[in-house]
Write an enzyme that holds these catalytic residues in place. Structure first.
Site, mmCIF file in Angstrom:
data_model
loop_
_atom_site.group_PDB
_atom_site.id
_atom_site.type_symbol
_atom_site.label_atom_id
_atom_site.label_comp_id
_atom_site.label_asym_id
_atom_site.label_seq_id
_atom_site.Cartn_x
_atom_site.Cartn_y
_atom_site.Cartn_z
ATOM 1 N N ASP A 155 4.078 -7.593 -0.092
ATOM 2 C CA ASP A 155 3.973 -8.866 0.850
ATOM 3 C C ASP A 155 3.164 -9.777 0.212
ATOM 4 O O ASP A 155 2.170 -10.737 0.566
ATOM 5 C CB ASP A 155 3.970 -7.978 2.803
ATOM 6 C CG ASP A 155 4.801 -7.831 2.714
ATOM 7 O OD1 ASP A 155 5.123 -7.028 3.914
ATOM 8 O OD2 ASP A 155 5.797 -8.998 3.677
ATOM 9 N N HIS A 205 2.156 1.641 1.286
ATOM 10 C CA HIS A 205 3.464 1.568 1.666
ATOM 11 C C HIS A 205 3.907 2.793 1.838
ATOM 12 O O HIS A 205 3.595 4.183 1.297
ATOM 13 C CB HIS A 205 4.700 0.925 0.342
ATOM 14 C CG HIS A 205 5.826 1.085 1.285
ATOM 15 N ND1 HIS A 205 6.774 1.885 1.548
ATOM 16 C CD2 HIS A 205 6.285 -0.368 1.285
ATOM 17 C CE1 HIS A 205 7.840 1.183 1.955
ATOM 18 N NE2 HIS A 205 7.491 -0.008 2.320
HETATM 19 C C1 SDX Z 1 6.658 -3.827 5.000
HETATM 20 O O1 SDX Z 1 8.569 0.873 5.570
HETATM 21 C C2 SDX Z 1 8.485 0.116 4.827
HETATM 22 O O2 SDX Z 1 9.984 0.040 4.473
HETATM 23 C C3 SDX Z 1 8.591 -1.454 4.985
HETATM 24 C C4 SDX Z 1 9.026 -3.138 4.474
HETATM 25 C C5 SDX Z 1 9.830 -2.461 4.784
HETATM 26 O O3 SDX Z 1 10.918 -3.646 3.366
HETATM 27 O O4 SDX Z 1 10.622 -2.811 5.736
HETATM 28 O O5 SDX Z 1 8.470 -2.365 3.017
HETATM 29 C C6 SDX Z 1 8.215 -4.050 4.830
HETATM 30 O O6 SDX Z 1 6.133 -3.009 6.480
HETATM 31 C C7 SDX Z 1 6.407 -3.057 4.480
HETATM 32 C C8 SDX Z 1 4.255 -2.819 3.978
HETATM 33 C C9 SDX Z 1 3.176 -3.973 4.230
HETATM 34 N N1 SDX Z 1 1.881 -3.887 5.248
HETATM 35 C C10 SDX Z 1 1.213 -4.065 4.768
HETATM 36 O O7 SDX Z 1 1.171 -4.419 3.258
HETATM 37 C C11 SDX Z 1 -0.678 -3.268 5.636
HETATM 38 C C12 SDX Z 1 -1.128 -2.681 4.665
HETATM 39 N N2 SDX Z 1 -1.156 -1.554 4.602
HETATM 40 C C13 SDX Z 1 -0.901 -0.187 4.917
HETATM 41 O O8 SDX Z 1 -1.537 -1.037 6.764
HETATM 42 C C14 SDX Z 1 -0.420 0.789 4.686
HETATM 43 O O9 SDX Z 1 -0.054 0.836 3.767
HETATM 44 C C15 SDX Z 1 1.085 0.892 5.468
HETATM 45 C C16 SDX Z 1 0.816 0.392 7.022
HETATM 46 C C17 SDX Z 1 1.886 -0.298 4.639
HETATM 47 C C18 SDX Z 1 1.461 2.520 5.348
HETATM 48 O O10 SDX Z 1 1.051 2.926 5.825
HETATM 49 P P1 SDX Z 1 0.595 5.172 5.932
HETATM 50 O O11 SDX Z 1 2.373 4.808 5.216
HETATM 51 O O12 SDX Z 1 0.858 5.084 7.493
HETATM 52 O O13 SDX Z 1 -0.340 5.592 5.121
HETATM 53 P P2 SDX Z 1 -1.476 5.472 5.918
HETATM 54 O O14 SDX Z 1 -1.995 3.942 6.512
HETATM 55 O O15 SDX Z 1 -1.517 7.030 6.232
HETATM 56 O O16 SDX Z 1 -2.624 5.358 4.767
HETATM 57 C C19 SDX Z 1 -2.777 5.991 3.783
HETATM 58 C C20 SDX Z 1 -4.432 5.868 3.183
HETATM 59 C C21 SDX Z 1 -4.975 6.123 4.682
HETATM 60 O O17 SDX Z 1 -6.433 6.733 3.591
HETATM 61 P P3 SDX Z 1 -6.296 7.706 4.518
HETATM 62 O O18 SDX Z 1 -6.811 8.277 6.061
HETATM 63 O O19 SDX Z 1 -5.619 9.386 3.452
HETATM 64 O O20 SDX Z 1 -7.671 8.002 3.763
HETATM 65 O O21 SDX Z 1 -4.164 4.790 2.094
HETATM 66 C C22 SDX Z 1 -5.502 3.832 3.141
HETATM 67 C C23 SDX Z 1 -5.417 4.257 4.531
HETATM 68 O O22 SDX Z 1 -6.723 4.036 4.824
HETATM 69 N N3 SDX Z 1 -4.488 3.250 3.371
HETATM 70 C C24 SDX Z 1 -5.154 1.446 2.156
HETATM 71 C C25 SDX Z 1 -4.819 0.988 2.594
HETATM 72 N N4 SDX Z 1 -3.149 1.077 3.218
HETATM 73 C C26 SDX Z 1 -3.189 2.481 3.090
HETATM 74 N N5 SDX Z 1 -6.656 1.288 2.319
HETATM 75 C C27 SDX Z 1 -7.107 0.314 1.634
HETATM 76 N N6 SDX Z 1 -6.390 -0.309 2.046
HETATM 77 C C28 SDX Z 1 -4.628 -0.270 2.237
HETATM 78 N N7 SDX Z 1 -3.529 -1.791 2.284
#
Ligand code: SDX
Length: 429
Positions: A364, A306
């Protein structure tokens, strides 16, 4: 609320920028005069360090895993109240008295029908159209019916449009589901509560009576509460940006629905359940955890991570408890996907990669298992998220319009394209 100032030196110039403090949470630096005084923009493509507005509606402490709506913890609202009480709180800022709640419930209940012409929209879609595509179209089309509540400068019309949206989203969502499965639409009934009415519109058929299971209806209502609002997430920011141009509320909500659809946002509940189905069994979890950690593999564990929560999403805990309540009520003992989900959570929470990156289950992760048990197909999961989030979008939209500091949202950019050059005739290219 104002604070001290922050000295910023850029481009050989030093300027003092005012800072502001909120009630709780990080201070902000007001950079509104930065470009005028230094000729320099700030750059923050994912808005990881950028506040877009002041708001009184919701506060998240990502490190502590805290979520407050108008100051009330989500755990208490989910435990003691119902969804329409949460809607009242988000819209008006205070918990309603009994009289206010009864009046609000009555007003919402008596706006649940949609114009009969709305039903004609659905026949234009293929039956196998994704229900979120139908929602984008039908909700945006509401503005074609309610010209008497699209004057955004009129507080009364804004409140009428707000009530209409909250009241009609379940009806439209249920119609999208019924059309998808080829069953006739079911009209709302005014003697049912919000969640029971929605379940009946989804699952009743003309051939027999349908009475919603009260335990399942309570679970549905609680799921709506958990999804109601969440600060300036991507879809809420979309609604605010659309609203900043003066677009009517129905069009703004349709824009929010479109943004929510993405798998990184509201589409994650559908993607998480599809991922659990693809993993299939506990013994395949290590393979997927390895893929999630592999920089060269775009796969991510859906339902994990998140932008704000760097601790357990408080909504996920409540959702996990709700999952067990629903499965127990339905007598589903060993749901294979729940088994995979719980083992995946256990492994992820002990894995160095997830610990280091502070990746916890988000709302989720468990919602898909619950919604599937309630009888919804995965394609309806994000529709249910949109149904619940409508009150958050509309409350934030109202707050944006009433904010004297708000102007049309128009970000700048860092241009990295070609410098000015002259046209070359095709004969010389
Ligand atoms: C919702 O914003 C809100 O409040 C949203 C929400 C709401 O109520 O409105 O809470 C609802 O959207 C919840 C999130 C649902 N999405 C998912 O579950 C999809 C999987 N999650 C990721 O796509 C990700 O965690 C996000 C999109 C939720 C957050 O992305 P960020 O903040 O841009 O973080 P990032 O992508 O920069 O990740 C940071 C690091 C990265 O590694 P590095 O580049 O630093 O090496 O963490 C890793 C990412 O690769 N990472 C994950 C991961 N999520 C982040 N690695 C593996 N699996 C994951 N799920």
């Amino acid at each position: 609320m104002t604070g001290t100032s922050a000295g910023v030196s850029v481009g050989g110039k030093t300027v003092d920028l005012p800072t502001r403090s909120g009630t709780i949470g990080p201070d902000v630096i007001d950079i509104g005069t930065l470009y005028k005084n230094t000729g320099t923009f700030t750059y923050d493509p994912g808005f990881t360090s950028t506040a877009s507005c002041e708001s009184k509606i919701t506060y998240i402490d990502g490190d502590e895993g805290v979520l407050l709506h108008r100051g009330y913890p989500i755990e208490q609202l989910a435990e003691h109240g119902d969804f329409l009480e949460a809607c009242y709180l988000l819209l008006y800022g205070e918990l309603p008295t009994k009289t206010q709640k009864d009046d609000f419930d009555y007003r919402v209940t008596h706006h649940t029908m949609v114009h009969e012409q709305m039903s004609r929209f659905f026949t234009g879609f293929r039956r196998d159209a994704h229900p979120m595509a139908v929602m984008c179209g039908c909700v945006g089309a509401l503005s074609a019916f309610y010209h008497d509540s699209t004057d955004i400068t009129d507080p009364h019309q804004r409140m009428v449009a707000s009530l209409r949206m909250i009241a009609k989203m379940p009806t439209i969502a249920a119609m999208a589901y019924k059309y998808h499965i080829g069953q006739p639409f079911v009209y709302p009934k005014n003697d049912l509560d919000y969640a029971s009415n929605f379940l009946r519109m989804c699952f009743a058929v003309p051939c027999e009576e349908y009475v919603a299971n009260p335990v399942l209806a309570r679970a549905m209502d609680r799921i709506f509460i958990l999804h109601a609002d969440h600060e300036q997430n991507a879809s809420t920011s979309t609604v605010r940006l659309a609203g900043s141009s003066g677009a009517n509320p129905f069009a703004c909500i349709a824009a929010g629905i479109a943004c929510l659809w993405g798998p990184a946002h509201g589409g994650a509940n559908e993607a998480a359940l599809n991922m659990l189905a693809e993993i299939g069994s506990v013994d395949r979890i290590p393979e997927y955890v390895a893929r999630a950690k592999d920089k060269n593999d775009p796969f991510r564990l859906m339902g994990f991570g998140h932008r704000v929560y760097k601790n357990y999403d408080p909504r996920a805990r409540i959702m996990q408890r709700t999952t067990h309540e629903v499965l127990n009520e339905l007598g589903i003992k060993d749901d294979p996907m729940l088994e995979v989900a719980m083992e995946l959570e256990r492994i992820a929470l002990t894995d160095e990669y997830f610990i280091e990156k502070k990746l916890y289950p988000n709302i989720d992760f468990y919602s898909g298992i619950t919604l599937k048990a309630l009888g919804f197909p995965t394609t309806m999961f994000t529709v249910l998220f949109a149904l619940a989030r409508t009150v958050g979008w509309i409350a934030q939209w109202n707050e944006m319009i009433e904010d004297p500091e708000q102007r049309i949202g128009r970000p700048r950019q860092l241009y990295i394209g070609e410098p000015k050059r002259d046209y070359v005739p095709v004969s010389k290219r």
